[in-house]
Design a protein around this motif. Structure first.
Motif, PDB file in Angstrom:
ATOM      1  N   LEU A 102       0.826  -1.209   0.000  1.00  0.00           N
ATOM      2  CA  LEU A 102       0.000   0.000   0.000  1.00  0.00           C
ATOM      3  C   LEU A 102       0.860   1.258   0.000  1.00  0.00           C
ATOM      4  CD1 LEU A 102      -2.907  -0.832   2.450  1.00  0.00           C
ATOM      5  CD2 LEU A 102      -3.106  -0.210   0.061  1.00  0.00           C
ATOM      6  N   THR A 105       2.376   1.861  -3.414  1.00  0.00           N
ATOM      7  CA  THR A 105       1.460   2.227  -4.503  1.00  0.00           C
ATOM      8  C   THR A 105       0.513   3.351  -4.136  1.00  0.00           C
ATOM      9  OG1 THR A 105      -0.141   0.559  -3.804  1.00  0.00           O
ATOM     10  CG2 THR A 105       1.512  -0.122  -5.424  1.00  0.00           C
ATOM     11  N   LYS A 108      -0.464   5.846  -6.792  1.00  0.00           N
ATOM     12  CA  LYS A 108      -1.361   5.392  -7.857  1.00  0.00           C
ATOM     13  C   LYS A 108      -2.823   5.451  -7.420  1.00  0.00           C
ATOM     14  CE  LYS A 108       2.060   2.200  -9.691  1.00  0.00           C
ATOM     15  NZ  LYS A 108       2.378   0.787  -9.923  1.00  0.00           N
ATOM     16  N   GLU A 109      -3.066   5.442  -6.126  1.00  0.00           N
ATOM     17  CA  GLU A 109      -4.422   5.386  -5.586  1.00  0.00           C
ATOM     18  C   GLU A 109      -4.911   6.744  -5.096  1.00  0.00           C
ATOM     19  OE1 GLU A 109      -6.265   2.593  -5.567  1.00  0.00           O
ATOM     20  OE2 GLU A 109      -4.638   1.433  -6.435  1.00  0.00           O
ATOM     21  N   CYS A 110      -4.381   7.834  -5.660  1.00  0.00           N
ATOM     22  CA  CYS A 110      -4.750   9.164  -5.162  1.00  0.00           C
ATOM     23  C   CYS A 110      -6.194   9.510  -5.550  1.00  0.00           C
ATOM     24  CB  CYS A 110      -3.774  10.214  -5.663  1.00  0.00           C
ATOM     25  SG  CYS A 110      -3.778  10.376  -7.445  1.00  0.00           S
TER      26      CYS A 110
END
Length: 162
Positions: A102, A105, A108-110
């Motif tokens: 987590l 990455t 990438k998960e904004c």
């Protein structure tokens, strides 16, 4: 071959106390004939010819079937406990590895894209110096408030208006 510990103490002529890592026992007899019993319920009879190196030994387990079953169940319980501990440790490793992924990455998960130029160019909800929606609601509520008899009686007028 594993390392073993055994110590024997002479208690009386022909009687010895034997201490081992797994049990404690008593031994009766001398050269040629000996009878031993230990704390695990095992008894051994040994007959031999002194000085020749020839001997015969037989042993029995004197504990009842109930005790043998108890020992088996305790061993199973220990194995189950160890398996549960291994499973818990594996779960904790999986949680930790997931947290690491987590963190790697997170970029990438904004959140959704925000168009700041549109926000800057948009009209404000109300002009400076104007009364805002929440302030207007609070003023209306304050003006339309009717004081109750109990509030007047207990002198709670200031508390109710605030």
């Amino acid at each position: 071959m594993g390392l073993r510990f055994r110590k024997s103490f002479k208690i009386a002529p022909g009687v010895r106390l034997n201490v081992d890592t797994k049990s404690t026992g008593l031994s009766f007899g001398g050269n040629g004939l000996r009878y031993s019993i230990n704390s695990r319920g095992r008894s051994t009879t040994t007959v031999g010819i002194p000085g020749s190196g020839l001997s015969y030994s037989s042993s029995k387990n004197h504990k009842t079937k109930v005790y043998q079953t108890r020992n088996t169940l305790q061993a199973q319980q220990k194995a189950i406990r160890q398996a549960q501990e291994r499973e818990k440790a594996q779960f904790e490793v999986n949680v930790f590895e997931n947290q690491c992924e987590l963190v790697k990455t997170i970029h990438k998960e904004c959140d959704d894209y925000v168009d700041w130029t549109q926000i800057v160019n948009s009209k404000p909800p109300y002009e400076l110096g104007e009364i805002g929606r929440h302030e207007l609601e609070a003023k209306n509520k304050s003006e339309n408030h009717k004081l109750k008899f109990t509030d007047w009686l207990f002198k709670r007028e200031e508390k109710v208006q605030n």
